[in-house]
Design a protein around this motif. Sequence first.
Motif, PDB file in Angstrom:
ATOM      1  N   LYS A 154     -25.341  39.188 -37.867  1.00  0.00           N
ATOM      2  CA  LYS A 154     -23.964  38.705 -37.731  1.00  0.00           C
ATOM      3  C   LYS A 154     -23.025  39.880 -37.454  1.00  0.00           C
ATOM      4  CE  LYS A 154     -23.722  36.880 -41.788  1.00  0.00           C
ATOM      5  NZ  LYS A 154     -23.158  36.165 -42.962  1.00  0.00           N
TER       6      LYS A 154
ATOM      7  N   ILE B  57     -19.463  36.577 -35.044  1.00  0.00           N
ATOM      8  CA  ILE B  57     -18.914  35.522 -35.897  1.00  0.00           C
ATOM      9  C   ILE B  57     -17.395  35.593 -36.009  1.00  0.00           C
ATOM     10  CG2 ILE B  57     -21.010  35.282 -37.273  1.00  0.00           C
ATOM     11  CD1 ILE B  57     -19.690  37.094 -39.379  1.00  0.00           C
TER      12      ILE B  57
ATOM     13  N   GLU C 289     -25.122  37.896 -33.218  1.00  0.00           N
ATOM     14  CA  GLU C 289     -24.254  36.717 -33.169  1.00  0.00           C
ATOM     15  C   GLU C 289     -22.846  37.128 -33.627  1.00  0.00           C
ATOM     16  OE1 GLU C 289     -23.544  32.448 -35.460  1.00  0.00           O
ATOM     17  OE2 GLU C 289     -25.223  33.755 -36.018  1.00  0.00           O
TER      18      GLU C 289
ATOM     19  N   PRO D 199     -20.277  40.399 -42.613  1.00  0.00           N
ATOM     20  CA  PRO D 199     -21.094  40.688 -41.421  1.00  0.00           C
ATOM     21  C   PRO D 199     -22.132  41.775 -41.672  1.00  0.00           C
ATOM     22  CG  PRO D 199     -18.942  41.719 -41.230  1.00  0.00           C
ATOM     23  CD  PRO D 199     -18.888  40.854 -42.465  1.00  0.00           C
ATOM     24  N   ASP D 200     -23.143  41.799 -40.824  1.00  0.00           N
ATOM     25  CA  ASP D 200     -24.174  42.836 -40.886  1.00  0.00           C
ATOM     26  C   ASP D 200     -23.789  44.042 -40.034  1.00  0.00           C
ATOM     27  OD1 ASP D 200     -26.059  41.090 -42.332  1.00  0.00           O
ATOM     28  OD2 ASP D 200     -26.139  39.999 -40.433  1.00  0.00           O
TER      29      ASP D 200
ATOM     30  N   CYS E  59     -16.768  36.677 -44.474  1.00  0.00           N
ATOM     31  CA  CYS E  59     -17.974  36.415 -43.675  1.00  0.00           C
ATOM     32  C   CYS E  59     -19.136  37.359 -43.950  1.00  0.00           C
ATOM     33  CB  CYS E  59     -17.621  36.484 -42.193  1.00  0.00           C
ATOM     34  SG  CYS E  59     -16.389  35.265 -41.679  1.00  0.00           S
TER      35      CYS E  59
END
Length: 245
Positions: A2, A30, A28, A48-49, A46
């Motif tokens: 993400k 986001i 992806e 995220p990575d 969220c």
Amino acid sequence: MKALVIEDKEYIRKGLLNLLQLVDTEVEVIGECESVKEAVVVANACKPDLIFLDINLTDGTGFDFLEQTESLNFKVIFITAYEEHALQALKIGAIDYLLKPVDIEELELALQKVSELSITKQKQQVKIVKEVWNNEDSKLILSLHDSFQVIDLNELLFCESDKGYTTFYCNDNKKYMVSKTLKEFEERLSKANFTRPHQSFMVNLKFIDKYDKSGVIHLKNGKKIPVSSRKKEQFLNAFLHWNNH
């Protein structure tokens, strides 16, 4: 993986999204943000990575964002422009970065690099880049064999070059050797009140105790540095100007 894109220019964000669709289906996106305030809220929500992070945002810098999200675990790829003064810190290899406008091959390389680097290691490197960003005029990053070393130029006594290697001698008696010639550091050090009295040395003017007219510099720690006949006039001009300003 993400990903969150934090960039204040919409056309850069859209261009990056288009490239990501072409090069990596595992990423992806986001969310998109254009300010520190907005990015902090979205990142916390969220988790995220991966974050593509612009350095200059509408209400602060990418480093402001990182300070406010220290508890989150994500990887970072900086987005920067040629003229930004932090680019030299990024170029030395301390962190992943993309130059604007983003190039598809550079994007692929950055994604590969970030996948191989642990979050812990990258956080350590980000701190180094941030320190240089905030203290550009007085800090220098040295790329050592197994680490990046931040040097305070105000505490650097002199540099000595020998057979393609340069050793940095600091005021705390520590020294660091890098596999680069002194020439590669000359321009940067000259801006920080260093002079080159000899092909093999650059000296911090503030640590000179005296100059012996026989052609020898005496530093405040007792070290003696030779002055070559070819560089004598240039050195004396710098030495006298420093002591009269």
